[in-house]
Design a protein around this motif. Structure first.
Motif, PDB file in Angstrom:
ATOM      1  N   CYS A 760       5.173  92.587 133.515  1.00 35.31           N
ATOM      2  CA  CYS A 760       5.285  94.011 133.851  1.00 35.31           C
ATOM      3  C   CYS A 760       5.062  94.875 132.616  1.00 35.31           C
ATOM      4  CB  CYS A 760       6.670  94.307 134.440  1.00 35.31           C
ATOM      5  SG  CYS A 760       6.874  93.825 136.151  1.00 35.31           S
ATOM      6  N   LEU A 761       5.737  94.520 131.530  1.00 34.09           N
ATOM      7  CA  LEU A 761       5.625  95.317 130.308  1.00 34.09           C
ATOM      8  C   LEU A 761       4.237  95.217 129.688  1.00 34.09           C
ATOM      9  CD1 LEU A 761       9.138  94.525 128.779  1.00 34.09           C
ATOM     10  CD2 LEU A 761       8.374  96.676 129.781  1.00 34.09           C
ATOM     11  N   ILE A 762       3.656  94.038 129.685  1.00 30.82           N
ATOM     12  CA  ILE A 762       2.297  93.884 129.160  1.00 30.82           C
ATOM     13  C   ILE A 762       1.309  94.691 129.994  1.00 30.82           C
ATOM     14  CG2 ILE A 762       0.395  92.246 128.848  1.00 30.82           C
ATOM     15  CD1 ILE A 762       2.446  90.163 128.014  1.00 30.82           C
ATOM     16  N   GLY A 763       1.540  94.690 131.311  1.00 30.41           N
ATOM     17  CA  GLY A 763       0.648  95.439 132.189  1.00 30.41           C
ATOM     18  C   GLY A 763       0.649  96.916 131.897  1.00 30.41           C
ATOM     19  N   VAL A 764       1.839  97.502 131.729  1.00 29.85           N
ATOM     20  CA  VAL A 764       1.908  98.938 131.472  1.00 29.85           C
ATOM     21  C   VAL A 764       1.402  99.270 130.067  1.00 29.85           C
ATOM     22  CG1 VAL A 764       4.273  99.062 130.582  1.00 29.85           C
ATOM     23  CG2 VAL A 764       3.350 100.975 131.881  1.00 29.85           C
ATOM     24  N   ILE A 765       1.652  98.389 129.079  1.00 30.98           N
ATOM     25  CA  ILE A 765       1.149  98.613 127.717  1.00 30.98           C
ATOM     26  C   ILE A 765      -0.382  98.572 127.699  1.00 30.98           C
ATOM     27  CG2 ILE A 765       1.025  97.640 125.395  1.00 30.98           C
ATOM     28  CD1 ILE A 765       3.944  96.701 125.801  1.00 30.98           C
ATOM     29  N   THR A 766      -0.953  97.576 128.385  1.00 31.65           N
ATOM     30  CA  THR A 766      -2.406  97.452 128.428  1.00 31.65           C
ATOM     31  C   THR A 766      -3.038  98.661 129.105  1.00 31.65           C
ATOM     32  OG1 THR A 766      -2.177  95.043 128.559  1.00 31.65           O
ATOM     33  CG2 THR A 766      -4.309  95.972 129.182  1.00 31.65           C
ATOM     34  N   SER A 767      -2.440  99.107 130.210  1.00 26.36           N
ATOM     35  CA  SER A 767      -2.957 100.279 130.919  1.00 26.36           C
ATOM     36  C   SER A 767      -2.886 101.523 130.053  1.00 26.36           C
ATOM     37  CB  SER A 767      -2.175 100.494 132.217  1.00 26.36           C
ATOM     38  OG  SER A 767      -2.679 101.594 132.941  1.00 26.36           O
ATOM     39  N   LEU A 768      -1.827 101.636 129.252  1.00 24.53           N
ATOM     40  CA  LEU A 768      -1.679 102.786 128.364  1.00 24.53           C
ATOM     41  C   LEU A 768      -2.730 102.766 127.253  1.00 24.53           C
ATOM     42  CD1 LEU A 768      -0.054 105.284 127.527  1.00 24.53           C
ATOM     43  CD2 LEU A 768       1.507 103.768 126.285  1.00 24.53           C
ATOM     44  N   VAL A 769      -2.967 101.577 126.704  1.00 27.24           N
ATOM     45  CA  VAL A 769      -3.952 101.455 125.624  1.00 27.24           C
ATOM     46  C   VAL A 769      -5.357 101.788 126.128  1.00 27.24           C
ATOM     47  CG1 VAL A 769      -5.081  99.804 124.074  1.00 27.24           C
ATOM     48  CG2 VAL A 769      -2.584  99.815 124.314  1.00 27.24           C
ATOM     49  N   THR A 770      -5.682 101.350 127.348  1.00 29.20           N
ATOM     50  CA  THR A 770      -7.015 101.645 127.900  1.00 29.20           C
ATOM     51  C   THR A 770      -7.153 103.100 128.323  1.00 29.20           C
ATOM     52  OG1 THR A 770      -6.244 100.896 130.083  1.00 29.20           O
ATOM     53  CG2 THR A 770      -7.383  99.287 128.689  1.00 29.20           C
ATOM     54  N   SER A 771      -6.008 103.795 128.536  1.00 29.52           N
ATOM     55  CA  SER A 771      -6.052 105.194 128.962  1.00 29.52           C
ATOM     56  C   SER A 771      -6.005 106.170 127.792  1.00 29.52           C
ATOM     57  CB  SER A 771      -4.868 105.493 129.909  1.00 29.52           C
ATOM     58  OG  SER A 771      -4.908 104.677 131.050  1.00 29.52           O
ATOM     59  N   GLU A 772      -5.515 105.740 126.634  1.00 27.64           N
ATOM     60  CA  GLU A 772      -5.360 106.636 125.481  1.00 27.64           C
ATOM     61  C   GLU A 772      -5.759 105.895 124.206  1.00 27.64           C
ATOM     62  OE1 GLU A 772      -5.114 109.155 122.842  1.00 27.64           O
ATOM     63  OE2 GLU A 772      -4.728 109.876 124.881  1.00 27.64           O
ATOM     64  N   VAL A 773      -6.792 106.403 123.547  1.00 24.98           N
ATOM     65  CA  VAL A 773      -7.326 105.712 122.361  1.00 24.98           C
ATOM     66  C   VAL A 773      -6.330 105.715 121.217  1.00 24.98           C
ATOM     67  CG1 VAL A 773      -9.723 106.182 122.963  1.00 24.98           C
ATOM     68  CG2 VAL A 773      -8.439 107.888 121.667  1.00 24.98           C
ATOM     69  N   LYS A 774      -5.477 106.742 121.130  1.00 20.76           N
ATOM     70  CA  LYS A 774      -4.517 106.808 120.023  1.00 20.76           C
ATOM     71  C   LYS A 774      -3.422 105.748 120.139  1.00 20.76           C
ATOM     72  CE  LYS A 774      -5.177 111.683 118.942  1.00 20.76           C
ATOM     73  NZ  LYS A 774      -4.528 112.987 118.721  1.00 20.76           N
ATOM     74  N   ALA A 775      -3.295 105.164 121.323  1.00 20.64           N
ATOM     75  CA  ALA A 775      -2.277 104.131 121.504  1.00 20.64           C
ATOM     76  C   ALA A 775      -2.554 102.911 120.637  1.00 20.64           C
ATOM     77  CB  ALA A 775      -2.180 103.732 122.969  1.00 20.64           C
ATOM     78  N   VAL A 776      -3.839 102.639 120.344  1.00 18.59           N
ATOM     79  CA  VAL A 776      -4.183 101.486 119.509  1.00 18.59           C
ATOM     80  C   VAL A 776      -3.604 101.643 118.113  1.00 18.59           C
ATOM     81  CG1 VAL A 776      -6.074 100.152 118.495  1.00 18.59           C
ATOM     82  CG2 VAL A 776      -6.294 101.053 120.824  1.00 18.59           C
ATOM     83  N   ASP A 777      -3.707 102.846 117.537  1.00 16.49           N
ATOM     84  CA  ASP A 777      -3.152 103.097 116.208  1.00 16.49           C
ATOM     85  C   ASP A 777      -1.640 102.913 116.198  1.00 16.49           C
ATOM     86  OD1 ASP A 777      -5.671 103.689 115.239  1.00 16.49           O
ATOM     87  OD2 ASP A 777      -5.490 105.827 115.713  1.00 16.49           O
ATOM     88  N   VAL A 778      -1.011 103.349 117.275  1.00 19.66           N
ATOM     89  CA  VAL A 778       0.446 103.184 117.373  1.00 19.66           C
ATOM     90  C   VAL A 778       0.808 101.705 117.410  1.00 19.66           C
ATOM     91  CG1 VAL A 778       2.495 103.661 118.770  1.00 19.66           C
ATOM     92  CG2 VAL A 778       0.715 105.397 118.569  1.00 19.66           C
TER      93      VAL A 778
END
Length: 802
Positions: A760-778
């Motif tokens: 569940c947590l990996i799914g939401v993290i992955t979806s967030l990273v694919t939706s917002e490029v700045k998430a990768v830096d975080v």
């Protein structure tokens, strides 16, 4: 205490009184009065008020008793008489032991009680005149087998006046009258029938307080009645049902949990079995069903199942009879007759809710196929009658401002059925759905108008005016509000430090009113001292999207277990959670309806308001979780609908709080393991709680509702919503969701992290990273590489490397 009456040794009390010059002069005065009754009463009051010494007051009191009829006096006249006599004078009369020669021993007490019962037969006056100060003397009289009959009658008249109000009932408990009544009842002393009625009234108004004040006496009286219930084999058995039902209903939770070890419990279950295995007519069936409802509600369905009984046949008989009673009442009786059977109908509804809850959350009843089919058929017939009744009510041309309690109870029990059984009677339920929604809308308006008091533990709604008057966003929020351009471009403002944990940056997204109403401050949940662990009891989810419709429906039905069990004991929360369960199933079964129906769009707006007004605190946490989960499911189907940006921002900040807040770490055997935050402990997953109790050395298993399934559903729906709502992306980034989750899971190093939660947590993290490029830096700045390698997240590792 000795009264200061100066009686001569050689003169009898009677001769003294009737030879008293003062008394004769008073009597002559009265006889010479006008025949007008009003003048007679007024002059009697004058004589009473002008008496100075105790001798004069005593003589005037005799005259007052002789010349006036207390029942015909107005409330003002009674107050005037009591003020003239004075409470201290009654105290001395009740306690004096210096009785004149040739006088009955109880002459003073009898006179005092006669006057008091005549003047204070009002639930207001017994408190205003402080008659409760004489309750201990009254207790002594009713428990004395040698007391005169007239005195006992007067005592019970006074006690009845106390028992009419909650405040008066509390006085009876505080001054030991409940203890005295239990003695009167168990010893069968004179007046025990009246004492039984008074005790029932007290328990109805403040039963929990009575048990806490004197549990031993209450246990004794319950033992007495249960033994009689078991022994009697005539109509007295059914007369006692209401008495026992009232006492059982007043049991506090802690006492109820220990009741299975009491001797009265065995007598009670045996008596219930005796009744329901006999041929019952209508006069016997009603009290028996009401008793069964009270017992199963307080002691649990398990109390009539093995090992307390040899099999589950008694439960099946009770449920079948309840279904029959519902059908007979709703299909054959006219509205007035149905209202006259309200108590029995509500009891049957309660039994149906209890069995639905038990069958969906407790271990299997181990029924054979034939028993299952018969039970389902009986319940389907009962709910078909409920729908029939509601349809009749919907066709009445009546303004539904204040529907009857039977109508509301029918909607509630139907909600429990629909929340678990989504296929049977589906078409008929859809026919009355508009009427049910209309009732809900009416009730919401009534709830807003009739604000609950601060003492009530129900959900508190604000009026429309109050809600509009609230500031939509504080200055802190305005400084980083998403602009229309930023929303469309799916970007994050530059002035927000995304690498911070939410304990540092959460105030940048949440206004003060949202903080107060939702308690979203993550610092409450990051405390390493929070206890309890989480168990996982669900199916696997896809890493980036929700499960299939069938799997989701299964999980929704599981989550409704908490809805059923909680709704039976929490009032308004007893009905809101049930509605949430109904709507959750509606999302799965009719997604197009959720997407297109404008009335259901209004429901979403109501969810926004409710989520703000219901705190995620211990007493409302389950309801809050239901509302948050329902809101995300609705929004997943309504991405095309234009909602107010501020409402979405506030709601999504609460969604992130619900997803993130439950988890923290706990030190077990010098190692950090994943655990549940303290606030969520009482309502999380029972199996995991059992594990925690074991490591803490606690052997008992408390009964809790579970919202883990709601969390599981909510995070799946949130994962789907991320690509649809830039506001949700912003809320996740601004509240420090990523740093919190990544650092927490790295800290526990996989200990106690089960596969379902991790997916569940990996799914939401992955979806967030694919939706917002700045998430990768975080991710890179807070240990994302370590996380991806530790938990074998190859897809996430590739995203970080890019």
């Amino acid at each position: 205490m000795q009264l200061p009456f100066k009686f001569e040794q050689k003169t009898t009390f009677k001769n003294y009184i009737f030879s008293s010059v003062y008394y004769i002069s008073l009597q002559d005065t009265i006889h010479s009065m006008a025949t007008s009754e009003d003048k007679n009463i007024r002059k009697t009051f004058t004589v009473l008020e002008n008496s100075k010494t105790d001798n004069e007051k005593f003589a005037a009191l005799l005259l007052f008793a002789k010349t006036t009829n207390a029942k015909e006096l107005s409330l003002e006249d009674r107050k005037r008489a009591l003020d003239a006599i004075g409470v201290t004078f009654f105290n001395r009369l009740l306690k004096s032991k210096n009785i004149p020669e040739d006088c009955e021993v109880d002459v003073y007490r009898s006179l005092a009680l006669k006057i008091l019962s005549g003047l204070c037969g009002d639930n207001q006056l017994v408190l205003e005149f402080e008659v409760y100060k004489n309750l201990r003397s009254i207790n002594d009289i009713i428990t004395d087998s040698d007391s005169q009959e007239d005195m006992i009658i007067d005592c019970y008249d006074l006690l009845s006046a106390f028992a009419q109000t909650e405040e008066g009932s509390i006085k009876l408990v505080d001054y030991g009258t409940v203890t005295a009544l239990s003695e009167v009842i168990t010893k069968h002393l004179p007046g025990c029938e009246k004492g039984q009625i008074i005790l029932q009234s007290v328990l109805q108004l403040c039963g929990d307080y009575s048990w806490k004040k004197d549990t031993p006496s209450m246990q004794v009286v319950l033992e007495h009645f249960c033994k009689q219930l078991e022994t009697f084999q005539d109509e007295r058995k059914f007369d006692l049902c209401a008495v026992v039902s009232g006492i059982v209903s007043s049991l506090p939770k802690d006492v109820a949990k220990k009741s299975l070890q009491r001797t009265w419990f065995k007598s009670l279950v045996h008596a219930i079995a005796d009744m329901f295995t006999s041929k019952l007519g209508q006069p016997q069936r009603d009290p028996a069903l009401r008793l069964a409802s009270s017992v199963l509600d307080k002691l649990g369905v398990d109390c009539i199942l093995p090992p307390n009984r040899d099999d589950c046949k008694l439960l099946l008989v009770i449920i079948h009879l309840s279904c029959i009673e519902v059908r007979i009442s709703l299909e054959n009786l006219n509205p007035d007759q149905i209202m006259s059977k309200a108590d029995t109908l509500v009891s049957c509804y309660n039994l149906l809710e209890l069995i639905i809850c038990h069958m969906t959350s407790a271990p299997s009843l181990k029924l054979d196929e034939n028993q299952v089919l018969q039970l389902h058929s009986a319940m389907e017939g009962a709910f078909n009658s409920v729908i029939f009744y509601l349809r009749e009510q919907s066709e009445l041309e009546i303004q539904r401002v204040d529907p009857s309690q039977i109508v509301l109870a029918s909607v509630r029990v139907l909600g429990s059925w629909v929340a678990e059984e989504t296929s049977a009677l589906k078409a008929r339920v859809q026919e009355i759905l508009p009427f049910i929604l209309k009732l809900c809308k009416c009730q919401l308006k009534c709830t807003k108008t009739k604000r609950p008091s601060s003492k009530e533990k129900s959900v508190k709604f604000k009026s429309d005016t109050e809600d509009r008057s609230e500031s939509t966003l504080s200055s802190e929020l305005e400084s980083c509000t998403i602009t229309q351009e930023e929303t469309e471009n799916n970007t994050i403002p530059e002035n927000v430090d995304l690498s911070k944990d939410s304990s540092e940056s959460h105030s940048d997204i949440t206004s003060e009113d949202v903080k107060d109403s939702c308690s979203c401050d993550a610092s409450e949940f990051d405390n390493s001292n929070h206890k309890h662990l989480v168990n996982q009891d669900s199916t696997n989810s896809d890493s980036t999207r929700t499960n299939s419709e069938e799997s989701e429906k299964l999980e929704i039905n599981k989550s409704d277990q908490s809805v059923c069990s909680n709704s039976t004991s929490s009032g308004t929360s007893r009905s809101m959670e049930t509605l949430c369960g109904v709507f959750l199933n509606l999302v799965v079964l009719e997604p197009e309806l959720i997407a297109e129906n404008e009335e259901l769009h209004k429901v979403t707006q109501s969810i926004f308001k409710c989520a703000k007004l219901i705190c995620n605190k211990e007493d409302t946490l389950t309801l809050w979780a239901n509302i948050i989960t329902l809101g995300v499911f609705f929004l997943r189907q309504q991405a095309h609908v234009k909602y107010d940006k501020d409402d979405l921002t506030k709601f999504f900040s609460m969604v992130v709080s619900f997803i993130k807040a439950p988890y923290t770490s706990l030190t077990v055997d010098s190692a950090e393991v994943l655990s549940v935050a303290e606030l969520y402990i009482p309502v999380w997953d029972s199996i995991y709680q059992l594990w925690y109790l074991c490591i803490q050395g606690k052997l008992y298993i408390p009964v809790w509702d579970s919202i883990y399934q709601l969390w599981y559903l909510c995070i799946q729906a949130t994962t789907s919503c991320l690509p649809m709502y830039p506001t949700l992306v912003y809320a996740m980034m601004s509240t420090g969701f990523l740093p919190h989750i990544i650092r927490l899971l790295n800290k526990v190093h996989g200990r106690n992290v089960d596969e379902d939660t991790l997916l569940c947590l990996i799914g939401v993290i992955t979806s967030l990273v694919t939706s917002e490029v700045k998430a990768v830096d975080v991710l890179r700045s807070c240990g994302g590489f370590e996380f991806a390698r530790l938990y074998n997240c190859s897809e996430l590792e590739k995203l970080i490397e890019k």
